[in-house]
Design a protein around this motif. Structure first.
Motif, PDB file in Angstrom:
ATOM      1  N   UNK A  34       4.599  -7.693 -28.963  1.00 46.69           N
ATOM      2  CA  UNK A  34       5.518  -8.794 -29.256  1.00 46.69           C
ATOM      3  C   UNK A  34       4.985 -10.146 -28.776  1.00 46.69           C
ATOM      4  N   UNK A  35       4.421 -10.151 -27.560  1.00 48.69           N
ATOM      5  CA  UNK A  35       4.002 -11.426 -26.965  1.00 48.69           C
ATOM      6  C   UNK A  35       2.505 -11.679 -27.084  1.00 48.69           C
ATOM      7  N   UNK A  36       1.708 -10.622 -27.269  1.00 41.61           N
ATOM      8  CA  UNK A  36       0.254 -10.780 -27.315  1.00 41.61           C
ATOM      9  C   UNK A  36      -0.374 -10.877 -25.940  1.00 41.61           C
ATOM     10  N   UNK A  37       0.459 -10.848 -24.877  1.00 42.06           N
ATOM     11  CA  UNK A  37      -0.055 -10.947 -23.508  1.00 42.06           C
ATOM     12  C   UNK A  37      -0.446  -9.559 -22.984  1.00 42.06           C
ATOM     13  N   UNK A  38      -1.322  -9.559 -21.964  1.00 41.94           N
ATOM     14  CA  UNK A  38      -1.718  -8.310 -21.330  1.00 41.94           C
ATOM     15  C   UNK A  38      -0.526  -7.727 -20.587  1.00 41.94           C
ATOM     16  N   UNK A  39      -0.240  -6.449 -20.815  1.00 43.60           N
ATOM     17  CA  UNK A  39       0.852  -5.786 -20.106  1.00 43.60           C
ATOM     18  C   UNK A  39       0.442  -5.595 -18.653  1.00 43.60           C
ATOM     19  N   UNK A  40       1.309  -6.020 -17.741  1.00 41.50           N
ATOM     20  CA  UNK A  40       0.953  -6.089 -16.333  1.00 41.50           C
ATOM     21  C   UNK A  40       1.257  -4.815 -15.543  1.00 41.50           C
ATOM     22  N   UNK A  41       2.447  -4.251 -15.713  1.00 38.07           N
ATOM     23  CA  UNK A  41       2.871  -3.144 -14.844  1.00 38.07           C
ATOM     24  C   UNK A  41       3.163  -1.857 -15.609  1.00 38.07           C
ATOM     25  N   UNK A  42       3.226  -1.903 -16.910  1.00 43.90           N
ATOM     26  CA  UNK A  42       3.514  -0.706 -17.694  1.00 43.90           C
ATOM     27  C   UNK A  42       2.344  -0.393 -18.617  1.00 43.90           C
ATOM     28  N   UNK A  43       2.090   0.886 -18.786  1.00 46.62           N
ATOM     29  CA  UNK A  43       1.044   1.325 -19.704  1.00 46.62           C
ATOM     30  C   UNK A  43       1.332   2.756 -20.106  1.00 46.62           C
ATOM     31  N   UNK A  44       0.949   3.120 -21.304  1.00 53.12           N
ATOM     32  CA  UNK A  44       1.088   4.508 -21.738  1.00 53.12           C
ATOM     33  C   UNK A  44      -0.255   5.217 -21.674  1.00 53.12           C
ATOM     34  N   UNK A  45      -1.263   4.556 -21.093  1.00 48.71           N
ATOM     35  CA  UNK A  45      -2.631   5.070 -21.122  1.00 48.71           C
ATOM     36  C   UNK A  45      -3.028   5.895 -19.902  1.00 48.71           C
TER      37      UNK A  45
ATOM     38  N   UNK B  84       3.680   8.147  -4.294  1.00 50.07           N
ATOM     39  CA  UNK B  84       2.836   8.991  -5.144  1.00 50.07           C
ATOM     40  C   UNK B  84       2.590  10.340  -4.498  1.00 50.07           C
ATOM     41  N   UNK B  85       2.316  10.340  -3.192  1.00 49.11           N
ATOM     42  CA  UNK B  85       2.101  11.601  -2.474  1.00 49.11           C
ATOM     43  C   UNK B  85       3.369  12.454  -2.491  1.00 49.11           C
ATOM     44  N   UNK B  86       4.524  11.837  -2.261  1.00 52.41           N
ATOM     45  CA  UNK B  86       5.791  12.583  -2.271  1.00 52.41           C
ATOM     46  C   UNK B  86       6.048  13.177  -3.653  1.00 52.41           C
ATOM     47  N   UNK B  87       5.786  12.386  -4.690  1.00 55.64           N
ATOM     48  CA  UNK B  87       6.005  12.895  -6.047  1.00 55.64           C
ATOM     49  C   UNK B  87       5.055  14.049  -6.362  1.00 55.64           C
ATOM     50  N   UNK B  88       3.807  13.948  -5.935  1.00 59.47           N
ATOM     51  CA  UNK B  88       2.839  15.018  -6.184  1.00 59.47           C
ATOM     52  C   UNK B  88       3.198  16.282  -5.404  1.00 59.47           C
ATOM     53  N   UNK B  89       3.753  16.110  -4.194  1.00 58.97           N
ATOM     54  CA  UNK B  89       4.224  17.272  -3.430  1.00 58.97           C
ATOM     55  C   UNK B  89       5.355  17.965  -4.188  1.00 58.97           C
TER      56      UNK B  89
ATOM     57  N   UNK C 221      -1.516   4.499 -12.877  1.00 59.85           N
ATOM     58  CA  UNK C 221      -1.129   3.091 -12.749  1.00 59.85           C
ATOM     59  C   UNK C 221       0.371   2.997 -12.492  1.00 59.85           C
ATOM     60  N   UNK C 222       1.149   3.736 -13.284  1.00 61.90           N
ATOM     61  CA  UNK C 222       2.599   3.740 -13.107  1.00 61.90           C
ATOM     62  C   UNK C 222       2.977   4.219 -11.715  1.00 61.90           C
ATOM     63  N   UNK C 223       2.352   5.293 -11.252  1.00 57.90           N
ATOM     64  CA  UNK C 223       2.694   5.852  -9.942  1.00 57.90           C
ATOM     65  C   UNK C 223       2.331   4.897  -8.807  1.00 57.90           C
ATOM     66  N   UNK C 224       1.114   4.350  -8.828  1.00 49.94           N
ATOM     67  CA  UNK C 224       0.686   3.478  -7.738  1.00 49.94           C
ATOM     68  C   UNK C 224       1.438   2.143  -7.736  1.00 49.94           C
ATOM     69  N   UNK C 225       1.622   1.558  -8.924  1.00 53.23           N
ATOM     70  CA  UNK C 225       2.316   0.274  -8.996  1.00 53.23           C
ATOM     71  C   UNK C 225       3.769   0.427  -8.566  1.00 53.23           C
TER      72      UNK C 225
ATOM     73  N   UNK D 189       0.829  -1.203   0.000  1.00 50.06           N
ATOM     74  CA  UNK D 189       0.000   0.000   0.000  1.00 50.06           C
ATOM     75  C   UNK D 189       0.864   1.254   0.000  1.00 50.06           C
ATOM     76  N   UNK D 190       1.868   1.260   0.857  1.00 49.74           N
ATOM     77  CA  UNK D 190       2.688   2.463   0.989  1.00 49.74           C
ATOM     78  C   UNK D 190       3.877   2.501   0.027  1.00 49.74           C
ATOM     79  N   UNK D 191       4.422   1.346  -0.346  1.00 47.07           N
ATOM     80  CA  UNK D 191       5.644   1.318  -1.160  1.00 47.07           C
ATOM     81  C   UNK D 191       5.425   0.810  -2.585  1.00 47.07           C
ATOM     82  N   UNK D 192       4.209   0.429  -2.925  1.00 45.46           N
ATOM     83  CA  UNK D 192       3.949  -0.045  -4.272  1.00 45.46           C
ATOM     84  C   UNK D 192       4.260  -1.520  -4.445  1.00 45.46           C
ATOM     85  N   UNK D 193       4.099  -1.994  -5.661  1.00 43.68           N
ATOM     86  CA  UNK D 193       4.276  -3.423  -5.957  1.00 43.68           C
ATOM     87  C   UNK D 193       5.703  -3.778  -6.357  1.00 43.68           C
TER      88      UNK D 193
END
Length: 449
Positions: A347-358, A373-378, A362-366, A319-323
């Protein structure tokens, strides 16, 4: 390419700093998106960013060894930079010793944040040199915008980056939709509006077309709406001589614009209320085919965020440090995550798990969890306030508009947490710090006169 790096470093210490840092931007912006990425690989998978980081670290190390570091009181780094970097160190420790993420993946994930040290690079430039550097990169961006427009005309991608190429029908004309517009185009839109000095109205019209037409041709609905929203907001805030009715009209537009994208998305969804209910109940399997969201992209992004946040909240540590600071499509990632919502890896056809450009969140929380995330937003908000309180009106409007754009569009892209988009802000920050430092001297000169 390493020859260019060594040459650029030597230029930096031989008085040709603008040319040297221009090489840094060349690597930062993927060879200005013109040079084929295969030219950078050297057969070992190197990317342009690796050369930019090598250049930056080379300058930093030589500066330390020659005892030319700026004094601490100069405060060349924005507030909370060191706090965020301290969190990164903690995140590295947690990822390695609590999550057992391989060192190689951790280093590849955090290396881009070395770009926060760009301030040490820009601090060596004078204000005229910074202005000259911005103008050169502005001209390069205009040329790249012309190339991007050419892509739409000939129907073939030219610039580096994910191109896409879906066909869009506009008034009976089929136009290919490409995503690879110039990386710093959003920043230079506002630079062109508020900082650049035009020689004639004809030049202003021509450059405005080069700046805005790529955004329109990208058919990126939320980006277009956000840019218009910020333009209208600036008119509302800075046009002091407008009538009340004009300002009330602008206020109505400001209220309407941010919600227009969501309204459009909802009207085109395949039963939004039922979809949201299923997602909130954790029924992610019902949406395992991203094609189901073809007309409801906002719902897809929010569902992806909800699924990953659900996983992040399972333990206090995550929760506090991400995945963790893992890479996409690695044995570690594939064995630890099984998210069903997301974009498929080409390349693989699999669902991207931890990265997304959308969606940036997601990037910040993961990666960083709630604490990071709070520190970065500050850090980000403090940087915004620094410019908002600044006395240079042109730079203030440019950077604040750009940062607001990144914040608003953070639900549709990852600009806000991609360091390549932060670097121009750090360049402007350095310029404004230097300007503030010169103010007492300028006041003394005026008093002596």
């Amino acid at each position: 390419m390493f020859v260019i790096v060594f040459l650029a470093i030597s230029w930096f210490f031989c008085g040709r700093k603008v040319e040297s840092i221009l090489c840094f931007f060349f690597f930062l912006l993927d060879g200005f998106q013109i040079i084929p990425l295969s030219w950078f690989s050297l057969g070992i998978g190197l990317k342009p960013m690796d050369y930019a980081l090598a250049y930056l670290l080379g300058i930093f190390v030589i500066t330390v060894l020659t005892h030319n570091m700026p004094v601490w009181k100069d405060k060349i780094m924005p507030k909370f930079s060191y706090l965020f970097m301290a969190f990164l160190v903690a995140a590295i420790i947690v990822s390695r010793y609590f999550y057992a993420v391989p060192w190689g993946e951790i280093l590849r994930t955090v290396r881009n944040f070395i770009l926060l040290l760009s301030c040490f690079l820009f601090y060596r430039l004078s204000i005229p040199e910074i202005d000259r550097l911005k103008k050169i990169i502005f001209y390069i961006t205009l040329c790249l915008s012309g190339v991007y427009i050419l892509q739409a005309i000939i129907g073939a991608p030219i610039l580096n980056g994910y191109a896409g190429g879906a066909k869009m029908d506009v008034l009976g004309v089929t136009i290919p939709r490409y995503y690879n517009f110039p990386i710093l185009l959003p920043y230079f839109i506002y630079y062109g509006l508020y900082q650049y000095n035009y020689h004639s109205n004809r030049q202003k019209v021509f450059i405005s077309i080069l700046l805005f037409l790529p955004i329109l041709l990208s058919f990126h609905r939320n980006l277009i709406i956000s840019i218009i929203f910020i333009l209208v907001l600036n008119i509302y805030l800075y046009n002091k001589f407008s009538s009340k009715s004009f300002k009330y009209t602008l206020l109505f537009i400001l209220i309407l614009l941010p919600s227009s994208g969501m309204i459009y998305d909802s009207l085109n969804s395949r039963g939004t209320i039922n979809d949201v209910k299923a997602v909130m109940e954790g029924d992610f399997e019902a949406f395992s085919r991203t094609e189901d969201f073809a007309e409801s992209t906002l719902l897809l992004r929010m569902s992806m965020l909800y699924e990953r946040t659900n996983r992040m909240l399972e333990t206090p540590l995550t929760t506090y440090m991400g995945l963790g600071l893992m890479q996409e499509a690695t044995p570690y990632t594939m064995s630890h995550f099984d998210f069903v919502l997301g974009i498929r890896n080409e390349d693989t056809g699999e669902i991207m798990q931890v990265e997304t450009s959308d969606i940036a969140w997601i990037t910040l929380f993961v990666r960083f969890g709630l604490l990071g995330t709070v520190i970065y937003l500050i850090y980000y908000c403090n940087l915004f306030l620094f410019f908002w309180k600044g006395k240079d009106a042109e730079v203030k409007r440019t950077v604040c508009s750009y940062m607001l754009l990144m914040l608003i569009t953070s639900i549709t892209n990852i600009m806000i947490c991609s360091m390549a988009y932060i670097v121009p802000i750090l360049l402007e920050y350095t310029r404004m710090k230097k300007l503030k430092k010169q103010e007492p001297d300028l006041l003394k000169l005026k008093e002596n006169e």
